[in-house]
Design a protein around this motif. Structure first.
Motif, PDB file in Angstrom:
ATOM      1  N   ALA A  46      38.447  29.594  31.299  1.00  0.00           N
ATOM      2  CA  ALA A  46      37.549  30.661  31.757  1.00  0.00           C
ATOM      3  C   ALA A  46      37.152  30.454  33.217  1.00  0.00           C
ATOM      4  N   GLU A  47      36.926  29.209  33.620  1.00  0.00           N
ATOM      5  CA  GLU A  47      36.538  28.920  35.003  1.00  0.00           C
ATOM      6  C   GLU A  47      37.650  29.316  35.975  1.00  0.00           C
ATOM      7  N   VAL A  49      39.905  31.691  35.534  1.00  0.00           N
ATOM      8  CA  VAL A  49      39.928  33.149  35.600  1.00  0.00           C
ATOM      9  C   VAL A  49      38.799  33.635  36.503  1.00  0.00           C
ATOM     10  N   ASP A  50      37.610  33.078  36.337  1.00  0.00           N
ATOM     11  CA  ASP A  50      36.443  33.482  37.129  1.00  0.00           C
ATOM     12  C   ASP A  50      36.629  33.249  38.622  1.00  0.00           C
ATOM     13  N   ASP A  51      37.434  32.244  38.987  1.00  0.00           N
ATOM     14  CA  ASP A  51      37.665  31.909  40.391  1.00  0.00           C
ATOM     15  C   ASP A  51      38.566  32.904  41.111  1.00  0.00           C
ATOM     16  N   ASP A  70      40.227  39.113  42.508  1.00  0.00           N
ATOM     17  CA  ASP A  70      39.138  38.521  41.736  1.00  0.00           C
ATOM     18  C   ASP A  70      38.781  39.413  40.559  1.00  0.00           C
ATOM     19  N   PRO A  71      38.291  38.806  39.477  1.00  0.00           N
ATOM     20  CA  PRO A  71      37.800  39.630  38.371  1.00  0.00           C
ATOM     21  C   PRO A  71      36.541  40.374  38.820  1.00  0.00           C
ATOM     22  N   PRO A  73      32.831  41.436  38.591  1.00  0.00           N
ATOM     23  CA  PRO A  73      31.645  40.858  37.949  1.00  0.00           C
ATOM     24  C   PRO A  73      31.176  41.725  36.782  1.00  0.00           C
ATOM     25  N   CYS A  77      36.776  39.349  30.126  1.00  0.00           N
ATOM     26  CA  CYS A  77      38.200  39.077  29.944  1.00  0.00           C
ATOM     27  C   CYS A  77      38.385  38.686  28.483  1.00  0.00           C
ATOM     28  N   CYS A  85      42.549  41.326  31.116  1.00  0.00           N
ATOM     29  CA  CYS A  85      41.533  41.717  32.092  1.00  0.00           C
ATOM     30  C   CYS A  85      42.219  42.262  33.331  1.00  0.00           C
TER      31      CYS A  85
END
Length: 93
Positions: A46-47, A49-51, A70-71, A73, A77, A85
């Protein structure tokens, strides 16, 4: 820039590759030079993906440069195979 011929292809795979393999998890790239491509994120934490990502592309403002995605906010996902996502274009560094 939308390149219709790229839609559904996986970033980094051959142009004649039919798409993600069975059971793979992907993010759809939205906007920018890689719009419509899928990014294989299978097995990412998850980290990670968040980056978000900086992807090498010849299609950006600077050939051989990077395009940042970037995903969004607050946009979750999902887990599991398929398109999980979206990563949105945020610029060229």
């Amino acid at each position: 820039m939308v390149l219709g011929g790229l839609r559904g292809q996986v970033y980094g795979h051959d142009h004649d590759d039919p798409g993600p393999g069975p059971g793979r998890t992907c993010a759809e790239l939205v906007g920018g030079p890689l719009d419509g491509l899928l990014l294989d994120i299978h097995g990412w934490r998850a980290e990670e993906v968040d980056d978000g990502v900086a992807l090498i592309t010849e299609l950006g403002r600077w050939p051989g440069g990077r395009a940042l995605y970037d995903p969004h906010p607050g946009e979750a996902c999902k887990t599991g195979p398929g398109v999980a996502c979206r990563f949105y274009y945020t610029g060229d560094p």
